[in-house]
Design an enzyme around this catalytic site. Sequence first.
Site, short mmCIF file in Angstrom:
data_model
loop_
_atom_site.label_atom_id
_atom_site.label_comp_id
_atom_site.label_asym_id
_atom_site.label_seq_id
_atom_site.Cartn_x
_atom_site.Cartn_y
_atom_site.Cartn_z
N LYS A 147 0.51 -2.07 -3.16
CA LYS A 147 0.05 -3.27 -2.47
C LYS A 147 0.86 -3.45 -1.18
O LYS A 147 1.77 -4.28 -1.11
CB LYS A 147 0.16 -4.48 -3.40
CG LYS A 147 -0.69 -5.66 -2.98
CD LYS A 147 -0.85 -6.64 -4.11
CE LYS A 147 -1.46 -7.95 -3.69
NZ LYS A 147 -2.80 -7.86 -3.10
N GLU A 180 -13.72 -0.56 -4.34
CA GLU A 180 -13.36 -1.97 -4.62
C GLU A 180 -13.74 -2.79 -3.41
O GLU A 180 -14.30 -2.28 -2.45
CB GLU A 180 -11.86 -2.09 -4.94
CG GLU A 180 -10.96 -1.64 -3.80
CD GLU A 180 -9.47 -1.73 -4.12
OE1 GLU A 180 -9.06 -2.58 -4.92
OE2 GLU A 180 -8.71 -0.93 -3.51
N LEU A 205 -6.52 -0.75 -5.92
CA LEU A 205 -5.42 -1.56 -6.42
C LEU A 205 -5.74 -1.96 -7.86
O LEU A 205 -6.85 -2.41 -8.15
CB LEU A 205 -5.25 -2.82 -5.56
CG LEU A 205 -4.04 -3.65 -5.95
CD1 LEU A 205 -2.75 -2.99 -5.45
CD2 LEU A 205 -4.14 -5.06 -5.42
#
Length: 287
Positions: A147, A180, A205
């Site tokens: 991240k 995503e 993620l």
Amino acid sequence: MARYAYVNGRYVDHREASVHIEDRGYQLADGVYEVVGVRAGKLVDETPHIDRLDRSLRELRIGWPVSRNTLGFIIRELMRRNRLRDGLVYMQVTRGVARRDHAFPTAPVKPSLVLTTKTTKHIVADPGPGVAVKSQPDIRWGRCDIKTVALLPNVLAKQAARESGAYEAWLVDAKGCVTEGASTNAWIVTGEGELVTRQTDNGILAGITRHTLKSICNSLQLKLVERPFTLAEAKEAKEAFITSATSFVTPVVKIDGDPVGDGKVGATARRLREEYVRFSDEGEAVT
Ligand code: PMP
């Protein structure tokens, strides 16, 4: 009321808060972040978020700027000072301030720690009308599991979505699969009633909301498959939705302008949002 930010050991007026121009986060995006949702004064899933922060730091070989306990204290103190009831706590750790050079600093530097809070609307079980998403090519790097604050591809994808009137961008890889969202995980419900979300690897993620929702799906005995799904499959799906710490479970009713299913919020997404809201009610309120 003054709004505070936390910057390297001090609680400062948010308007005045700043870091050094040679901070490696500012210069090189050499840093990581976390966002923990807050609902009705309660931190939602704090521990796994801090575990993921620890993992991101380890992957980039950045040290902890303070102890984990201290971070927990700072989070709560900032929430109290800002009287945060609904919204999020943002925390960012960078490798610190050093003379600009791509390689890590050779002399030891202290990582920088910044925390802010943001107030948002109180999230309720009712999902409202759902949101539209727009597909965009996934042009990100090979370590989307970390991240990091290096978010330019996500920024550009989200902007393209917003300019087309969509709320979120769905990122599509070279094989035509949805990886995503720009800042959310992507899910569909197939015609057979199977829940599908992409498996976690370096390509996405590992969302904390995604993880918690997996347990909720298990407890509800819903069939969940973790595998890639194509954009074409998503457009044919019965339902679609996104998950994140700040959007919880949000139904997707349109992909690239076409309705998903009957174009209305689906029963599965509605149910899972209700369950997630219930989950967020657990625990002790901080504020
Ligand atoms: N994917 C990306 C790229 C994100 O930025 C986020 C939000 N942090 C998510 C997924 C959702 O993760 P989480 O549920 O932990 O907020």
